[in-house]
Enzyme design. Sequence first.
Site, PDB file in Angstrom:
ATOM      1  N   ALA A  47      19.323  33.742 -35.013  1.00  0.00           N
ATOM      2  CA  ALA A  47      20.244  34.096 -36.212  1.00  0.00           C
ATOM      3  C   ALA A  47      20.611  35.637 -35.774  1.00  0.00           C
ATOM      4  O   ALA A  47      22.005  35.655 -35.460  1.00  0.00           O
ATOM      5  CB  ALA A  47      19.539  34.344 -37.244  1.00  0.00           C
ATOM      6  N   ARG A  86      28.307  27.689 -36.861  1.00  0.00           N
ATOM      7  CA  ARG A  86      26.940  27.283 -37.273  1.00  0.00           C
ATOM      8  C   ARG A  86      26.792  27.575 -38.755  1.00  0.00           C
ATOM      9  O   ARG A  86      27.367  28.852 -39.011  1.00  0.00           O
ATOM     10  CB  ARG A  86      25.838  27.703 -36.572  1.00  0.00           C
ATOM     11  CG  ARG A  86      25.900  27.258 -35.076  1.00  0.00           C
ATOM     12  CD  ARG A  86      24.565  27.444 -34.301  1.00  0.00           C
ATOM     13  NE  ARG A  86      23.604  26.621 -34.897  1.00  0.00           N
ATOM     14  CZ  ARG A  86      22.381  26.750 -34.379  1.00  0.00           C
ATOM     15  NH1 ARG A  86      21.822  27.809 -33.691  1.00  0.00           N
ATOM     16  NH2 ARG A  86      21.370  26.072 -34.779  1.00  0.00           N
ATOM     17  N   ASP A 234      16.695  32.421 -40.727  1.00  0.00           N
ATOM     18  CA  ASP A 234      17.865  32.359 -40.413  1.00  0.00           C
ATOM     19  C   ASP A 234      18.695  32.689 -41.678  1.00  0.00           C
ATOM     20  O   ASP A 234      19.836  33.030 -41.528  1.00  0.00           O
ATOM     21  CB  ASP A 234      18.277  30.702 -40.402  1.00  0.00           C
ATOM     22  CG  ASP A 234      18.119  30.309 -38.774  1.00  0.00           C
ATOM     23  OD1 ASP A 234      17.023  30.261 -38.353  1.00  0.00           O
ATOM     24  OD2 ASP A 234      18.831  30.664 -37.914  1.00  0.00           O
TER      25      ASP A 234
HETATM   26  O1  MRU Z   1      18.752  26.777 -33.635  1.00  0.00           O
HETATM   27  P1  MRU Z   1      18.308  28.086 -33.357  1.00  0.00           P
HETATM   28  O2  MRU Z   1      17.443  27.980 -31.923  1.00  0.00           O
HETATM   29  O3  MRU Z   1      19.482  28.998 -33.481  1.00  0.00           O
HETATM   30  O4  MRU Z   1      17.312  28.292 -34.423  1.00  0.00           O
HETATM   31  C1  MRU Z   1      16.444  29.648 -34.290  1.00  0.00           C
HETATM   32  C2  MRU Z   1      15.656  29.892 -35.323  1.00  0.00           C
HETATM   33  O5  MRU Z   1      15.310  29.182 -36.319  1.00  0.00           O
HETATM   34  C3  MRU Z   1      14.694  31.375 -35.570  1.00  0.00           C
HETATM   35  O6  MRU Z   1      13.519  30.934 -35.788  1.00  0.00           O
HETATM   36  C4  MRU Z   1      15.632  32.322 -36.370  1.00  0.00           C
HETATM   37  O7  MRU Z   1      16.826  32.412 -35.996  1.00  0.00           O
HETATM   38  C5  MRU Z   1      15.175  33.503 -36.121  1.00  0.00           C
HETATM   39  S1  MRU Z   1      15.513  34.239 -34.547  1.00  0.00           S
HETATM   40  C6  MRU Z   1      14.937  35.747 -34.744  1.00  0.00           C
END
Ligand code: MRU
Length: 348
Positions: A47, A86, A234
Amino acid sequence: VITPLEWINGKLRFLDQTRLPLEEFYCETDEVDVIVDAIKRLAIRGAPLIGIAAAYGVASLRTNVNDAIYIRKHLMDVIKLLESTRPTAVNLFWALQRQSSVLIQWKTNSIADLQKQLLAEAKSIHQEDVEMCEHISSLGAELLPFSCNVLTHCNTGRLATGGRGTALGIITKAWELGRIKHVYIGETRPLLQGARLTAWEIKKWNIPATLITDNTAAYLIQKGKIDVVIVGADRIAMNGDVANKIGTYNLAVLAAHHKIPFYVAAPVSTIDFQVQTGSDITVEERNGREVTEVFGLKIAPEGMGVYSPAFDITPNKYISAIITNLGVLHSPFNDSLQNLRSRGESAH
Ligand code: MRU
């Protein structure tokens, strides 16, 4: 140190995370389309990092047209395009909102001025995230008992943020303070952020760690091998419901059942002050091919239907605490989040 993203000589240099852990491959670009594509295919992910990359995407404005009206319209389109990459991580919209404010406040009509301001804003978003990670990591590490066994999910470390990470930042900080005995990493199907990315990061720290398949978590916890579960987020709704990588909700229910703490770590840029509950959060659905194929190899029959949400929603009642850069929040989260919001507003 792992640097997933860097602005050098007018270009964004980023690590293509889809190639890890086999290859450390960096791309350099000043094309917004390349950044858009990198976010969509998870070459840049996590995120906070998505937000930072999008901010640099807006700053990579390269133009020889000297027409302020055209530039305004062009940048609004670029922001919309980046917003469409996204839907779930609110950090993306938060960072783009900041760039859009820079654009709105641009009064001089000098394009060179605007370029400078957009780049400065992207750099502060990046630098602020470094600092937020440090605060989260210190606050979270204090919460962990000495010599504990932790389970984490997905990747929330350097690869996911501008700094040392959120949930994984806490784990590495706690390790430095002697609070970690062992880390268990859920592989995180379908895209294996746990196996490919967190395992890769944790190896660099030399922290004792074990990789498990996602469906091993229940058995591991049942055997008393886990003292605490820590994950990232997220998007956090105002009632404390949390959107995070698919499989997070499973772990929250398991932790509650086995009476072990379940911590969520995130910077304030992950809190959506506009959204009341988790049911108002848009959950991204990914292409079924990510499930029927592993690295291009088919593992399901041709034409098989797939349901692949990238995230799930953990209801607030399963969350022991939300660790933010501005403090550790407890239930009732409606109150603690509202309180944090008021403090944030009075700071401005
Ligand atoms: O699909 P992604 O790899 O972007 O998902 C990431 C996550 O779900 C993480 O736990 C979240 O973004 C926090 S990152 C500090």
